[in-house]
Every structure is written in structure tokens, then in C-alpha cells.
Enzyme design. Structure first.
Site, mmCIF file in Angstrom:
data_model
loop_
_atom_site.group_PDB
_atom_site.id
_atom_site.type_symbol
_atom_site.label_atom_id
_atom_site.label_comp_id
_atom_site.label_asym_id
_atom_site.label_seq_id
_atom_site.Cartn_x
_atom_site.Cartn_y
_atom_site.Cartn_z
ATOM 1 N N TYR A 1 0.836 -1.210 0.000
ATOM 2 C CA TYR A 1 0.000 0.000 0.000
ATOM 3 C C TYR A 1 0.868 1.257 0.000
ATOM 4 O O TYR A 1 0.706 2.136 -0.850
ATOM 5 C CB TYR A 1 -0.908 -0.015 1.226
ATOM 6 C CG TYR A 1 -1.891 1.138 1.284
ATOM 7 C CD1 TYR A 1 -2.959 1.212 0.399
ATOM 8 C CD2 TYR A 1 -1.761 2.149 2.230
ATOM 9 C CE1 TYR A 1 -3.868 2.264 0.448
ATOM 10 C CE2 TYR A 1 -2.663 3.201 2.293
ATOM 11 C CZ TYR A 1 -3.715 3.254 1.396
ATOM 12 O OH TYR A 1 -4.605 4.299 1.455
ATOM 13 N N GLN B 1 0.484 5.769 20.814
ATOM 14 C CA GLN B 1 0.734 6.238 19.449
ATOM 15 C C GLN B 1 -0.391 7.186 19.044
ATOM 16 O O GLN B 1 -1.521 7.063 19.524
ATOM 17 C CB GLN B 1 0.855 5.068 18.465
ATOM 18 C CG GLN B 1 -0.364 4.211 18.278
ATOM 19 C CD GLN B 1 -0.448 3.043 19.250
ATOM 20 O OE1 GLN B 1 -0.117 3.202 20.427
ATOM 21 N NE2 GLN B 1 -0.902 1.896 18.775
ATOM 22 N N ARG C 1 -9.963 -0.856 10.694
ATOM 23 C CA ARG C 1 -9.449 0.466 11.029
ATOM 24 C C ARG C 1 -9.873 0.843 12.443
ATOM 25 O O ARG C 1 -10.892 0.378 12.954
ATOM 26 C CB ARG C 1 -9.919 1.494 10.004
ATOM 27 C CG ARG C 1 -9.162 1.339 8.696
ATOM 28 C CD ARG C 1 -9.453 2.465 7.722
ATOM 29 N NE ARG C 1 -10.532 2.138 6.821
ATOM 30 C CZ ARG C 1 -10.772 2.793 5.685
ATOM 31 N NH1 ARG C 1 -10.001 3.811 5.336
ATOM 32 N NH2 ARG C 1 -11.777 2.447 4.906
ATOM 33 N N VAL D 1 -11.131 3.429 14.179
ATOM 34 C CA VAL D 1 -12.408 4.018 14.581
ATOM 35 C C VAL D 1 -13.530 2.990 14.490
ATOM 36 O O VAL D 1 -14.316 2.816 15.426
ATOM 37 C CB VAL D 1 -12.737 5.263 13.730
ATOM 38 C CG1 VAL D 1 -14.149 5.753 14.033
ATOM 39 C CG2 VAL D 1 -11.731 6.378 13.996
#
Length: 325
Positions: A149, A213, A190, A192
């Protein structure tokens, strides 16, 4: 010969999270929208409410193959963006970024269309500069699990700028930072979507590393407005290409992953507990955009707070989980 005065806009990856929101806004703005998607990570549910609109057309197509259509603008969003999806078939991920860029740039060259590339903050890798400005070249592992990616998007940027320099294409390269909102896939991995789904199910919320992080979260409506303002920049004198970028588009407000988890628990009223697991390989420790250029050039900055955006996103996921989709 073009008969209609409506702008003809192609959105690749148009059935995805960002793509579907972009299609919706373009339709509201009076455009004819051609949505192209192979449904690898996009879903028909995201665009079902456009069916029947005479100014919307869906085409099932893989951008790694050439596409022959007539358009005025192209938004190239096609590529799985979550680690679960892009690491499932890493070779195809790289091909989507690289071959897809070549094919869409070839189409833009033939039709003389303005074209925007949805690049990513992942081009900065695990950054040594904080916050990240567009001038920073990045710190990326070219052979790691994420490189399909990261490096695919970096190569796509190279192609865009080479077509710009060599063929005079009017390009726009937007580097997108973490974006969230309704229509995220519940299982895309992901942070969220993971936290909200776990919280709504009263499951343990999974944090990696110590949770310190950082990320910067931009609500989807703000992100789409950034795309449109960037694309709307005028061409130069004598029809010369306008400003090509790159331009950071994201929210400069920085939060730790632990802060995000605690806010999601608070907003959902969840009984979830935080659990910690080892940090994935090459996972960035910090991520925060410097958006000075976007503010100056586009008069753009995010307006929707994390709390407000999360409430809207939680409402969406509540309806998804309730319906069992």
C-alpha cells in the site's frame, strides 16, 4: 462533442467509504457521475440510494484494466485502504495503485480531463518529522507487510507527477490522513470502526502497543470538501495545468489511540474494557498533518470536532448492527 452543460465526473472506487460520499456530493452539485468499482472492498449498499438518479451510473470495472469513457474530471480513489483488505492480496493492491494510476492517467491524457489522485499519509511511513509537511520525503519500509500500500501509493504519485511534467496533465495529488464516518465497513480493521463496533457490543477494546501512538482523525464531510476545493483550483494562464500538489488533507488535532478508545466508551455508554496487544510491524508511532498549505491554497480546514463526528458515526454503526448487515 459534449451536449450537456453538466460536468461529467468519474469516481474510481466510488462504492467505497470515501467514494460514495464523494459521489453523493457531486450529484448534489449538479454533476453527471460515473461510479466505477470492482467491489473488492466497496459495497453496493453504499450507493443503493443513488439508484434511479438519471445523473448517476454504476460500472463494475477493475482499474487495472483500461477504461474507455468520456469525462471532464477524474477522482482516482480505487484502492483498498485498510490493512486487512490491502494485505489480503498485496500483489493486487500494488497493481491497483500502479496499473490503476497508469490507466486513469492515460484516460485523462486522452480526454484532457483534470485528475485527482487520492494518495495517503502512509507515504510518510513511520515519520521522523512531526507534524508531517508535504516537503517531507518519508520513512517507509519498502519490503514490509504494509509496503504494498505505502509504496504503491508512492509510485502512483511518481506517475502522476511524471505525466504532469511530460504530458502537461492537470493533476491534483491529495495526501489523505485518517478519515472516518458513516459507511465505513464494520470489519475493515481500522481503528475508529474497530473501537465503535467493539464498544457497541460491550466487547474488550483492542489497543496495540501502549496506546500512546497518535493519529489525527478527520470526519468524512470535511475530507470531501477538501477534495472538491482542491479540484476546483483554476488552471494556469493559457490553459496551463494548475497547482498539482501534493496537499495534506486531514485534521491537525492529534489524539492518542487510548484517548480515542476512552472517548468511544464514553459516547456509547459501553461497559467495554481496554486490552493491550503487541504493536503490528511498521505501525507508525505518530501521524499528524501540517495543513498550512491547504489553509493557504484552498482556504480549507476541518470544522467537525472528533466528538461530533464520532456521535454521527456511532449512530450509523448502531443502525448497521441493528439491521445485521
Amino acid at each position: 462533442m459534449k451536449i450537456s452543460n453538466r460536468k461529467r465526473v468519474l469516481v474510481t472506487g466510488g462504492a467505497g467509504f470515501l467514494g460514495s460520499h464523494l459521489c453523493e456530493k457531486l450529484l448534489k452539485d449538479g454533476c453527471d457521475v460515473l461510479c466505477v468499482d470492482n467491489f473488492y472492498s466497496g459495497t453496493k449498499d453504499n450507493i443503493a440510494h443513488f439508484v434511479g438518479n438519471p445523473h448517476f451510473k454504476m460500472m463494475r470495472h477493475d482499474v487495472t484494466f483500461p477504461l474507455y469513457v468520456e469525462v471532464d474530471e477524474i477522482y482516482n480513489l480505487a484502492c483498498p485502504a485498510s490493512p486487512i483488505h490491502y494485505q489480503f492480496d498485496p500483489v493486487q493492491t500494488t497493481k491497483t495503485s500502479v496499473h490503476g494510476a497508469i490507466n486513469m492517467l492515460g484516460l485523462a491524457k486522452r480526454t484532457k480531463a483534470k485528475i485527482l489522485q487520492a494518495s495517503t499519509s502512509e507515504v510518510y511511513g513511520d515519520p521522523k518529522v512531526h507534524p508531517q509537511t508535504e516537503a517531507y520525503w518519508g520513512h517507509v519500509n519498502p519490503i514490509g507487510l504494509r509496503s504494498c500500500y505505502d509504496e504503491g501509493k508512492r509510485c502512483a504519485e511518481t506517475l502522476f507527477f511524471d505525466y504532469h511534467r511530460q504530458h502537461g496533465l492537470d493533476i491534483r495529488v491529495a495526501r489523505i490522513f485518517n478519515t472516518y464516518g458513516p459507511r465505513m465497513h464494520p470489519n475493515d480493521g481500522r481503528v475508529v470502526s474497530n473501537f465503535i463496533v467493539q464498544a457497541l457490543s460491550n466487547e474488550d477494546i483492542t489497543l496495540y502497543g501502549d496506546g500512546e501512538q497518535t493519529r489525527s482523525f478527520c470526519f468524512v464531510d470535511d475530507q470531501i470538501e477538501g477534495f472538491l476545493r482542491f479540484m476546483a483550483l483554476p488552471t494556469g494562464d493559457n490553459g496551463q495545468p494548475g497547482f498539482p500538489g501534493p496537499v495534506n488533507l486531514g485534521n491537525p488535532c492529534e489524539f492518542t489511540i487510548r484517548q480515542l478508545a476512552e472517548l468511544v466508551i464514553e459516547l456509547t455508554g459501553s461497559k467495554s474494557k481496554l486490552v493491550f496487544h503487541p504493536l503490528p510491524v511498521d505501525d507508525p508511532k505518530q501521524r499528524q498533518p501540517d495543513i498550512s498549505l491547504a489553509k493557504r491554497l484552498l482556504n480549507w480546514e476541518p470544522n467537525i470536532s472528533l466528538e461530533t463526528g464520532l456521535k454521527r458515526t456511532i449512530g450509523y454503526f448502531e443502525s448497521v448492527l441493528l439491521s445485521g448487515s
